[in-house]
Every structure is written in structure tokens, then in C-alpha cells.
Design a protein around this motif. Structure first.
Motif, PDB file in Angstrom:
ATOM      1  N   ILE A  44     -43.729  31.463 -12.015  1.00 11.00           N
ATOM      2  CA  ILE A  44     -42.427  31.699 -11.249  1.00 11.00           C
ATOM      3  C   ILE A  44     -42.485  32.663 -10.612  1.00 11.00           C
ATOM      4  O   ILE A  44     -43.280  33.559 -10.707  1.00 11.00           O
ATOM      5  N   SER A  45     -41.866  32.502  -9.107  1.00  7.38           N
ATOM      6  CA  SER A  45     -42.070  33.646  -8.159  1.00  7.38           C
ATOM      7  C   SER A  45     -40.959  34.662  -8.512  1.00  7.38           C
ATOM      8  O   SER A  45     -39.886  33.870  -8.733  1.00  7.38           O
ATOM      9  N   TYR A  46     -41.004  35.930  -8.575  1.00  7.26           N
ATOM     10  CA  TYR A  46     -39.776  36.797  -8.776  1.00  7.26           C
ATOM     11  C   TYR A  46     -39.563  37.614  -7.293  1.00  7.26           C
ATOM     12  O   TYR A  46     -38.802  38.392  -7.712  1.00  7.26           O
ATOM     13  N   LYS A  47     -40.123  37.448  -6.346  1.00  3.96           N
ATOM     14  CA  LYS A  47     -40.339  38.072  -5.302  1.00  3.96           C
ATOM     15  C   LYS A  47     -38.606  38.449  -4.785  1.00  3.96           C
ATOM     16  O   LYS A  47     -38.502  39.543  -4.337  1.00  3.96           O
ATOM     17  N   ASN A  48     -38.016  37.544  -4.797  1.00  2.00           N
ATOM     18  CA  ASN A  48     -36.591  37.458  -4.511  1.00  2.00           C
ATOM     19  C   ASN A  48     -35.684  38.459  -5.136  1.00  2.00           C
ATOM     20  O   ASN A  48     -34.650  38.748  -4.925  1.00  2.00           O
ATOM     21  N   LEU A  49     -36.226  38.849  -6.380  1.00  2.00           N
ATOM     22  CA  LEU A  49     -35.489  39.963  -7.189  1.00  2.00           C
ATOM     23  C   LEU A  49     -35.915  41.308  -6.982  1.00  2.00           C
ATOM     24  O   LEU A  49     -35.420  42.253  -7.811  1.00  2.00           O
ATOM     25  N   SER A  50     -36.881  41.384  -6.191  1.00  2.00           N
ATOM     26  CA  SER A  50     -37.352  42.871  -6.188  1.00  2.00           C
ATOM     27  C   SER A  50     -36.356  43.762  -5.312  1.00  2.00           C
ATOM     28  O   SER A  50     -35.495  43.440  -4.537  1.00  2.00           O
ATOM     29  N   CYS A  51     -36.224  44.932  -5.859  1.00  2.00           N
ATOM     30  CA  CYS A  51     -35.023  45.775  -5.268  1.00  2.00           C
ATOM     31  C   CYS A  51     -35.843  47.191  -5.138  1.00  2.00           C
ATOM     32  O   CYS A  51     -36.560  47.709  -6.000  1.00  2.00           O
ATOM     33  N   SER A  52     -35.500  47.870  -4.102  1.00  2.00           N
ATOM     34  CA  SER A  52     -35.979  49.231  -3.701  1.00  2.00           C
ATOM     35  C   SER A  52     -35.055  50.368  -3.949  1.00  2.00           C
ATOM     36  O   SER A  52     -35.307  51.566  -3.474  1.00  2.00           O
ATOM     37  N   ASP A  53     -33.803  49.866  -4.083  1.00  2.00           N
ATOM     38  CA  ASP A  53     -32.653  50.823  -4.177  1.00  2.00           C
ATOM     39  C   ASP A  53     -32.826  51.750  -5.594  1.00  2.00           C
ATOM     40  O   ASP A  53     -32.733  51.471  -6.647  1.00  2.00           O
ATOM     41  N   LYS A  54     -33.028  53.042  -5.312  1.00  2.00           N
ATOM     42  CA  LYS A  54     -33.364  53.990  -6.409  1.00  2.00           C
ATOM     43  C   LYS A  54     -32.316  54.059  -7.291  1.00  2.00           C
ATOM     44  O   LYS A  54     -32.292  54.311  -8.345  1.00  2.00           O
ATOM     45  N   LYS A  55     -31.021  53.779  -6.708  1.00  2.00           N
ATOM     46  CA  LYS A  55     -29.816  53.902  -7.738  1.00  2.00           C
ATOM     47  C   LYS A  55     -29.615  52.868  -8.777  1.00  2.00           C
ATOM     48  O   LYS A  55     -28.741  53.013  -9.440  1.00  2.00           O
ATOM     49  N   LEU A  56     -30.515  51.888  -8.520  1.00  2.00           N
ATOM     50  CA  LEU A  56     -30.491  50.554  -9.467  1.00  2.00           C
ATOM     51  C   LEU A  56     -31.885  50.832 -10.298  1.00  2.00           C
ATOM     52  O   LEU A  56     -31.509  50.625 -11.395  1.00  2.00           O
ATOM     53  N   ILE A  57     -32.884  50.829  -9.712  1.00  2.00           N
ATOM     54  CA  ILE A  57     -34.417  50.990 -10.590  1.00  2.00           C
ATOM     55  C   ILE A  57     -34.412  52.475 -11.383  1.00  2.00           C
ATOM     56  O   ILE A  57     -35.472  51.954 -11.872  1.00  2.00           O
ATOM     57  N   TYR A  58     -33.769  53.116 -10.667  1.00  2.00           N
ATOM     58  CA  TYR A  58     -34.101  54.531 -11.446  1.00  2.00           C
ATOM     59  C   TYR A  58     -32.936  54.944 -12.420  1.00  2.00           C
ATOM     60  O   TYR A  58     -31.833  55.197 -11.866  1.00  2.00           O
TER      61      TYR A  58
END
Length: 198
Positions: free
Chosen positions: A176-190
């Protein structure tokens, strides 16, 4: 106390607890403990990829614990993991469920996460399309990338949870490809940046 002759790895959990002078002393101590055979490796637990690269370069750390999950794909993006592999740094990934956020019922998410509504909707559509649960997709994402790192660090609350995770890791992986779910916004991923009222 630990009844061990040698510890595999010692790491600093929060770099920000130390100033520059203190860090130098800590890493000099780690190097000494390694030289006399009391530890095999030393390093850091970090959220930031750039921070981790800096510590590999400056302090020659050889052990890294860093997040990797469906939303936070920085480690594998542009083959970033190769920087650490080439430096002979042992990589352990953690936060594969983003501190449980990825397993939450979308309707029960705190209002803080409304900003990323489109991203959560994409995740829901992927689950529906492949007829998989959040739990299955999160673990499958790690299984697809597992050869890029050494180990996975997972926290559990019960033996039942542990057995479920082991069972899922033993199942065949789905391409399965997950690339379209990648996020670089630190307010979400941190997670430490989340502004959630208790």
C-alpha cells in the motif's frame, strides 16, 4: 542493580534538558564508558531529523530513537535513513501510532486537530478502500519499511495488546502507498506541540 556486565545502549531522552557545556560532559562520559566496555552504544531520542543528524556529526552518536508513522514519514522521505546507516548509527523507531492519535475514532478527535481534517479524511478513505483498521494500516506501514532500521519501540498497556501487535507483525504485509498521508507540520507530528486543553 541491573545485574548486567554491559549495557547495549544509553541515550538522552530530552536534549533540551541540557546546555551546551553539560552535553559535552555527558557525551564525553558516554565515550569513556564505551571505551572501558561498560556500554556498546550511546545516543539520543529525538523528534527532529535535523537535530539527530547534527548529533551524529558533532558527537558521533551511534544510537538513535526517532518517530516513524503514517503521518510522520521524515525518516524515510528522500532516503533520509541512509544518512544514519552510512554513519553506522543504529536506528530504533518509535511512536508508530503517533501516541495513539492514529488509532482514535475520528469523531472523538479534539478540536485542535480540525486543521488537519483533510489528512484524517484521506486516512479514513484509505482504510475503507483496503478494508483495514487503523491498527492494521499503522503496523503495515512499519512492516513495509522495516528493513531500513534496526528495531521498533512500542508501548503496551496489557499482554493482550502485546499479543495483538505480535500477531499483526507476523501477518503478510500489503503493498500500500502511504505517501499522500505524509505531513511535515510539526504542530501535528510533534506531540509535545499539541495544544489540547485538559
Amino acid at each position: 542493580l541491573l545485574n548486567l556486565n554491559k549495557i547495549h545502549a544509553v541515550l538522552i531522552h530530552n536534549i533540551n534538558d541540557f546546555n551546551y557545556k553539560e552535553l559535552n560532559k555527558v557525551f564525553e562520559t558516554f565515550k569513556y564508558l564505551k571505551s572501558i566496555g561498560l556500554i556498546n552504544k550511546f545516543g539520543i531520542s529525538s523528534y527532529s531529523l535535523s537535530e539527530a543528524k547534527k548529533f551524529v556529526k558533532i558527537y558521533k552518536i551511534n544510537f538513535l530513537q526517532i518517530p516513524l508513522n503514517i503521518f510522520d514519514q521524515e525518516l524515510i522521505k528522500n532516503k533520509n535513513y541512509l544518512y544514519f546507516k552510512n554513519s553506522k548509527t543504529e536506528i530504533h523507531v518509535r511512536s508508530i501510532f503517533l501516541q495513539g492519535l492514529l488509532l482514535m475514532d475520528k469523531s472523538k478527535l479534539p478540536k485542535y486537530f480540525n486543521k488537519w481534517k483533510n489528512l484524517f479524511n484521506k486516512f479514513e478513505k484509505k482504510k475503507a478502500f483496503y478494508e483495514k483498521t487503523s491498527f492494521e494500516l499503522c503496523i503495515n506501514f512499519i512492516k513495509l519499511n522495516i528493513k531500513k532500521f534496526k528495531s521498533v519501540v512500542i508501548g503496551v498497556n496489557s499482554a493482550k495488546e502485546l499479543n495483538e501487535i505480535i500477531y499483526m507483525f507476523k501477518k503478510n504485509k500489503y503493498n500500500i502507498s502511504y505517501k499522500n498521508l505524509s505531513c511535515s507540520d510539526k504542530k501535528l507530528i510533534y506531540p509535545y506541540k499539541w495544544e489540547i486543553k485538559k
